[in-house]
Scaffold this active site. Structure first.
Site, PDB file in Angstrom:
ATOM      1  N   ASP A 210       0.827  -1.203   0.000  1.00 52.85           N
ATOM      2  CA  ASP A 210       0.000   0.000   0.000  1.00 52.85           C
ATOM      3  C   ASP A 210       0.868   1.262   0.000  1.00 52.85           C
ATOM      4  OD1 ASP A 210      -1.051  -2.131   2.185  1.00 52.85           O
ATOM      5  OD2 ASP A 210      -2.685  -1.508   0.865  1.00 52.85           O
TER       6      ASP A 210
ATOM      7  N   GLU B 154       1.650  -6.036  -4.983  1.00 55.86           N
ATOM      8  CA  GLU B 154       1.353  -5.166  -6.116  1.00 55.86           C
ATOM      9  C   GLU B 154       2.536  -4.307  -6.538  1.00 55.86           C
ATOM     10  OE1 GLU B 154      -1.833  -1.599  -7.153  1.00 55.86           O
ATOM     11  OE2 GLU B 154      -2.528  -3.443  -6.230  1.00 55.86           O
TER      12      GLU B 154
END
Length: 380
Positions: free
Chosen positions: A16, A272
């Site tokens: 994040d 990610e």
């Protein structure tokens, strides 16, 4: 110049904050916006920006104002553009301030990256909120109709220069305590805990070609402990097992992590942020997707594989998909690894081709800027 606020709630270690910190820097450097990045876990931020403070309420780095997101939330004027990253919840007082200001503000929910078909249909959709506010869903993605991928304007040019400079690569690796050995394959490993690691390490140790495995500090070290039979691993440690030489690396800043990926012949990545950066490295990759309840992550994995392998010969697609599936299932890696080694040249070609295809599309920061400009025009 508009004022932007990005809110980041650190949930999955560094994914994040990794994405939002890169995005914040790029919006400042390339789009010229004034930007505040609100982070609820500054300790995680410091791992990516080592010069920063883990307890400062307000600090400035690379043109970004980094603010501590804590309760009670301070009284601040909301920005013209507000991004809640990965479905985090904005502070209620901040939402109330947006509603009470009487000024229209663009509120975006920056979603997780996915290659699934439904993303195109949901990208850019509005979501009416209480108090007369409106939020829009913004999806990164790999195809037209999505918001693209994070990519600085000069990223690929810098990568190509670095990858063409053997001395620069050698100097960088030496700064991490790594001396590349002649004929050795270089692999980076950044992953979640994985039951398949032991089998892969056994395979690499017995492989005819030597391998140097570069392992930054992270969750996979616990499995590495068990396989090596040692009590502790520290940055700088080296362990040789057959034809496998393992290097434990420190957790490095983002720009150095990019260089690490550029040096390697294959990059095993997770989540990610590192997943995207491995694609920009133009080298074969192995993705450890974040496990989700009821196996929901498998749909995301298969959706990406369908896109990534759409233009490769069947035998290459089978080799790559087989390795990815085995790794994510924590299963035996010997046969899948052997298949990938046999298909290595074609795998490298696919990594290059995929990188160029994605680079032909607008990057995430540019797409956000264009969405904002379109919203301004519509509002006018």
């Amino acid at each position: 110049m508009a004022r932007w606020d990005i809110f980041c709630s650190v949930v999955d270690n560094y994914g994040d904050i990794g994405v939002t910190w890169r995005l914040a820097r790029q919006l400042v450097a390339e789009q010229g916006h004034a930007l505040r990045l609100w982070v609820d876990d500054l300790a995680a931020f410091v791992r990516l920006c080592p010069e920063a403070s883990s307890d400062a309420e307000c600090q400035h780095w690379h043109g970004v104002e980094v603010r501590q997101w804590a309760e009670p939330f301070p009284t601040v004027e909301p920005a013209e553009v507000v991004i809640e990253a990965f479905a985090c919840q904005l502070p209620p007082s901040y939402i109330a301030a947006m509603a009470a200001s009487g000024t229209r503000r663009l509120w975006l929910n920056l979603e997780y990256l996915s290659a699934e078909d439904w993303v195109v249909g949901c990208h850019g959709l509005p979501s009416p909120q209480p108090g007369g506010l409106q939020k829009f869903f913004f999806f990164p993605g790999f195809v037209e109709g999505t918001g693209g991928l994070l990519r600085e304007a000069d990223l690929l040019a810098r990568r190509r220069v670095f990858q063409a400079d053997a001395q620069a690569q050698q100097a960088f690796l030496q700064s991490l305590g790594v001396m590349r050995e002649a004929g050795a394959r270089l692999i980076s490993l950044f992953a979640y805990e994985n039951a398949g690691l032991a089998g892969w390490l056994d395979t690499l140790a017995a492989d005819p070609q030597p391998t140097q495995l570069l392992v930054p500090q992270g969750r996979i070290l616990a499995d590495l402990h068990a396989w090596l039979g040692v009590a502790q691993l520290e940055p700088g440690d080296r362990h040789r097992c057959g034809n496998l030489l393992i290097h434990v690396l420190p957790f490095v800043a983002q720009d150095d992590y990019d260089r690490l990926l550029w040096c390697c012949d294959l990059n095993a990545v997770r989540g990610e942020d590192s997943f995207i950066r491995a694609q920009w490295a133009g080298r074969p990759l192995l993705w450890h997707i974040y496990p989700q309840e009821e196996g929901a992550h498998w749909d995301k994995l298969e959706a990406f594989l369908a896109l990534y392998l759409a233009e490769v010969p069947p035998e290459v697609a089978t080799a790559l998909a087989g390795l990815w599936r085995a790794w994510n299932a924590g299963e035996g890696m010997q046969q899948p690894w052997s298949a990938l080694v046999s298909a290595w040249p074609a795998s490298q070609q696919q990594a290059d081709r995929w990188c160029e295809q994605q680079a032909a599309r607008a990057d995430l920061a540019t797409a956000l800027e264009q969405f904002y400009r379109n919203w301004l025009s519509y509002a006018a």
